[in-house]
Design an enzyme around this catalytic site. Structure first.
Site, PDB file in Angstrom:
ATOM      1  N   LYS A  61      -3.454   3.818  -3.259  1.00 48.08           N
ATOM      2  CA  LYS A  61      -3.760   5.022  -4.000  1.00 48.08           C
ATOM      3  C   LYS A  61      -2.478   5.832  -4.170  1.00 48.08           C
ATOM      4  O   LYS A  61      -1.805   6.140  -3.202  1.00 48.08           O
ATOM      5  CB  LYS A  61      -4.770   5.843  -3.207  1.00 48.08           C
ATOM      6  CG  LYS A  61      -5.770   6.549  -4.081  1.00 48.08           C
ATOM      7  CD  LYS A  61      -6.696   7.412  -3.231  1.00 48.08           C
ATOM      8  CE  LYS A  61      -7.379   6.634  -2.118  1.00 48.08           C
ATOM      9  NZ  LYS A  61      -8.248   7.447  -1.275  1.00 48.08           N
ATOM     10  N   MET A  66      -8.592   7.629   9.881  1.00 44.84           N
ATOM     11  CA  MET A  66      -9.283   8.182   8.709  1.00 44.84           C
ATOM     12  C   MET A  66     -10.139   9.346   9.162  1.00 44.84           C
ATOM     13  O   MET A  66     -11.326   9.441   8.853  1.00 44.84           O
ATOM     14  CB  MET A  66     -10.126   7.089   8.036  1.00 44.84           C
ATOM     15  CG  MET A  66      -9.229   5.985   7.479  1.00 44.84           C
ATOM     16  SD  MET A  66     -10.081   4.509   6.950  1.00 44.84           S
ATOM     17  CE  MET A  66     -10.137   3.559   8.465  1.00 44.84           C
ATOM     18  N   ASP A  80       0.845  -1.198   0.000  1.00 45.80           N
ATOM     19  CA  ASP A  80       0.000   0.000   0.000  1.00 45.80           C
ATOM     20  C   ASP A  80       0.874   1.240   0.000  1.00 45.80           C
ATOM     21  O   ASP A  80       2.025   1.198   0.411  1.00 45.80           O
ATOM     22  CB  ASP A  80      -0.845   0.026   1.279  1.00 45.80           C
ATOM     23  CG  ASP A  80      -1.943  -1.000   1.246  1.00 45.80           C
ATOM     24  OD1 ASP A  80      -2.268  -1.478   0.157  1.00 45.80           O
ATOM     25  OD2 ASP A  80      -2.468  -1.308   2.330  1.00 45.80           O
TER      26      ASP A  80
HETATM   27  N1  SAH Z   1      -3.526  -0.449   9.440  1.00 47.48           N
HETATM   28  C1  SAH Z   1      -3.181   0.934   9.703  1.00 47.48           C
HETATM   29  C2  SAH Z   1      -4.363   1.851   9.527  1.00 47.48           C
HETATM   30  C3  SAH Z   1      -4.910   1.864   8.125  1.00 47.48           C
HETATM   31  S1  SAH Z   1      -6.261   2.966   7.924  1.00 47.48           S
HETATM   32  C4  SAH Z   1      -2.589   1.043  11.104  1.00 47.48           C
HETATM   33  O1  SAH Z   1      -2.642   0.093  11.879  1.00 47.48           O
HETATM   34  O2  SAH Z   1      -2.057   2.096  11.427  1.00 47.48           O
HETATM   35  C5  SAH Z   1      -5.457   4.407   7.352  1.00 47.48           C
HETATM   36  C6  SAH Z   1      -5.538   5.488   8.385  1.00 47.48           C
HETATM   37  O3  SAH Z   1      -4.558   5.262   9.365  1.00 47.48           O
HETATM   38  C7  SAH Z   1      -5.232   6.866   7.875  1.00 47.48           C
HETATM   39  O4  SAH Z   1      -6.364   7.465   7.298  1.00 47.48           O
HETATM   40  C8  SAH Z   1      -4.830   7.572   9.124  1.00 47.48           C
HETATM   41  O5  SAH Z   1      -5.941   7.936   9.896  1.00 47.48           O
HETATM   42  C9  SAH Z   1      -4.114   6.482   9.862  1.00 47.48           C
HETATM   43  N2  SAH Z   1      -2.671   6.564   9.670  1.00 47.48           N
HETATM   44  C10 SAH Z   1      -1.878   5.680   9.054  1.00 47.48           C
HETATM   45  N3  SAH Z   1      -0.581   6.067   9.105  1.00 47.48           N
HETATM   46  C11 SAH Z   1      -0.580   7.232   9.772  1.00 47.48           C
HETATM   47  C12 SAH Z   1       0.442   8.127  10.173  1.00 47.48           C
HETATM   48  N4  SAH Z   1       1.731   7.898   9.877  1.00 47.48           N
HETATM   49  N5  SAH Z   1       0.096   9.224  10.866  1.00 47.48           N
HETATM   50  C13 SAH Z   1      -1.185   9.458  11.178  1.00 47.48           C
HETATM   51  N6  SAH Z   1      -2.191   8.653  10.833  1.00 47.48           N
HETATM   52  C14 SAH Z   1      -1.901   7.552  10.133  1.00 47.48           C
END
Ligand code: SAH
Length: 599
Positions: free
Chosen positions: A288, A404, A266
């Site tokens: 994306k 998100m 991803d």
């Molecule tokens: N599996 C991932 C989450 C995926 S959903 C996890 O465990 O972190 C994607 C969302 O994760 C984004 O929209 C955002 O809200 C959050 N996210 C992922 N990476 C991030 C980062 N480095 N900083 C802040 N939010 C993050």
């Protein structure tokens, strides 16, 4: 050179010297059960700790003819070559094996570089000629040999005992050993597996004339390997890449990537790809990317199934943790239904790490005793709420983390305020947490939306609401690092500078030569802020990457030495900052920190 593996358990070994090099020898010996005496006027702290724990004996004085025949082995690791030479000469005279660190002339034996998987040890020797080469070769093999080899060797030892438990001719025994090996080792991939009890029982029961080793049968159409064969069906590892900082990828995740034939990643996971992934590894970007649509989930599922059916070891690399809002559960369901072996390699989820890097503890004694991870999208869905906002609003001693969360924030705030949460509840939003692009705003529940809009924060970002947000100013450790926000490109020839730069908060992209496709993906994952070069060759070489995504005009070229700076100017790089090349990396960090444009 004649290799042996010594059983040093209970044997008396002498280590002359009390510094870092001595420490490594002592640790290796103690681990194997030797009785170690350290002879030195002063000891580094870890040796003092070992002494206090009674793990080693200590003679606090200078060397005085102690290398006598009472010792099984003698090591010299002082910084005085004359003393080392004396130790060696006296050990030789006494007929005792002796090793002087980094001095092949004064060694009657050398210490190999080792790759270790439980009882399995690979020892690499260069007859003392090039330990550096052995160290690098060791690292390479470290990546090729998975953890499974430890269990495999245990299984092999068990199998050997079982074979010996019944009367058999040497030919029968050999045939059984061949059978075990052929069925459990994939020589091409250097991978191994533990046979099932049923398989072992079957082999042991087989009559001799049926034991001829067969070539490994092909994979059947259903993806089921025929019984008793090295794994030919691929497998999928659902690996969490962590929140963005490459260092937050787990050790096992790194290992699975090193063994992978194909990586399906991803966008949020791209920065964690190892730059040195061999070019032969298939890379599939499915997230994306600016302007394009992400691959639909069904297509991702189908891709994983296809790659595994082709017999590949597939890493499905997902941002954060694969099972936290990453649809990892859905992918696992598909793999399970298709009968494809899979595993989950958990990752550091952004909801915890991005908060921590923004100065916000997820829980805190007495303040927040509950942590809720939620997808903020639920607030804007029309088909009835799945989130009990009313309950969340009433829970004062909790941290609410919303993934998100950018577009959904107004709806979330509205729901919580409606349900009676105090408008002054501390609240924050963290964008691109743990990366060089990390930004955050700290406000209150009522004020957060406006503050986020004013700062222009956008996805990926998450919000935190709850009492521990109050600590954000005081615990803002990451932003306080001298090089926080820097994302520096460097040639792998400058690898030795990396630890100091990373410790100062910089994100370092180390470019291998030749540049791999994976390295280009990593470069493009987030904008670079600068590059560090040491000589003309590095400038020329990085210059070829100037059109790669991630590399923008205006990258600061930090040039160590006049030569590199002159070349960078010739090449039209700007701005160019010349720094004195010196062995002091702390000094280098300080100079970059002083000259950089803070972000
Ligand atoms: N599996 C991932 C989450 C995926 S959903 C996890 O465990 O972190 C994607 C969302 O994760 C984004 O929209 C955002 O809200 C959050 N996210 C992922 N990476 C991030 C980062 N480095 N900083 C802040 N939010 C993050």
């Amino acid at each position: 050179m004649y290799p042996v593996m010594l059983d040093v358990r209970g044997r008396s070994c002498l280590v002359v010297g009390g510094g870092g090099v001595a420490l490594r020898k002592v640790q290796g010996l103690v681990e194997e059960g030797a009785r170690v005496t350290v002879l030195a006027p002063a000891l580094v702290e870890p040796l003092e700790v070992m002494a206090a724990r009674g793990e080693i004996l200590v003679e606090r004085r200078s060397y005085a003819g102690d290398a006598r025949s009472a010792w099984a082995l003698v090591f010299a690791a002082t910084d005085d070559r004359a003393v080392n030479a004396q130790v060696f000469a006296e050990a030789e005279a006494a007929g005792v094996w002796c090793n002087v660190a980094d001095d092949p002339e004064y060694c009657s034996f050398h210490l190999p570089a080792r790759v270790r998987r439980g009882p399995l040890q690979l020892a690499l020797g260069s007859a003392g000629g090039a330990p550096f080469a052995m160290a690098r070769l060791r690292r390479l093999l470290e990546r090729r040999f998975g953890e499974e080899w430890a269990e495999w060797l245990d299984a092999a030892a068990r199998f050997r005992r079982a074979v010996h438990a019944a009367p058999r001719t040497p030919a029968e025994e050999n045939a059984l050993f061949d059978r075990f090996f052929a069925a459990t080792v994939d020589g091409e991939r250097l991978s191994a597996r533990v046979p099932t009890a049923a398989e072992e029982a079957e082999w042991l029961a087989t009559a001799v004339d049926h034991l001829a080793v067969e070539p490994p049968p092909a994979v059947t159409a259903g993806g089921e390997p025929s019984r008793g064969v090295a794994p030919a069906l691929g497998r999928v590892s659902l690996v969490g890449a962590g929140p963005g900082c490459p260092g937050l990828l787990t050790v096992r995740g790194r290992q699975r990537l090193a063994e992978a034939d194909a990586v399906v990643f991803d966008r949020l996971a791209a920065a964690a790809l190892p730059c040195d992934l061999p070019a032969a590894v298939e890379l599939h970007a499915v997230g994306k990317v600016a302007g394009t649509h992400p691959m639909p989930q069904e297509e991702i599922n189908a891709l994983l199934v296809r790659l595994a059916r082709e017999g590949k070891r597939v890493v499905r690399l997902k941002g954060g943790d694969p099972y936290v809002f990453g649809r990892g559960g859905e992918e696992a369901e598909v793999l399970a239904a298709e009968g494809i072996p899979y595993e989950v390699v958990s990752g550091v989820t952004a909801g915890v790490a991005a908060l921590a890097w923004a100065g916000i503890p997820a829980t805190h004694r007495r303040e927040a005793v509950r942590l809720t991870l939620l997808t903020a999208h639920e607030a804007v869905k029309s088909d009835g709420p799945q989130v009990r906002w009313d309950l969340l609003a009433r829970d004062e001693h909790a941290t609410l983390v919303g993934y998100m969360g950018v577009t959904a924030l107004p709806a979330v705030v509205e729901r919580l305020l409606e349900a009676g949460m105090a408008p002054e509840t501390p609240a924050a939003m963290v964008e691109q947490g743990t990366t060089a692009r990390q930004r955050r705003v700290v406000s209150t529940l009522a004020g957060l939306q406006e503050a986020v809009a004013a700062a222009g924060l956008g996805p990926p970002a998450l919000f935190a609401i709850g009492p521990t947000v109050r600590h954000a100013e005081r615990l803002d450790w990451y932003a306080a690092l001298p090089l926080a926000g820097e994302r520096l490109l460097m040639a792998s020839s400058s690898a030795r500078l990396v630890p100091a730069l990373e410790a100062a908060g910089a994100d370092v992209v180390l470019l291998p030569l030749p540049v791999t496709p994976a390295a280009r993906v990593v470069m493009a994952a987030l904008p670079l802020t600068g590059c560090v070069v040491r000589d003309r060759a590095e400038v020329d070489w990085l210059d070829r990457e100037r059109d790669s995504p991630g590399w923008s005009d205006g990258l600061t070229a930090w040039c160590l030495g006049r030569d590199a700076a002159a070349r960078a100017r010739e090449r039209g790089w700007a701005p160019v900052v010349e720094l004195p090349e010196g062995p002091d990396h702390a000094e280098l960090v300080a100079r970059i920190a002083a000259a950089r444009t803070p972000r």
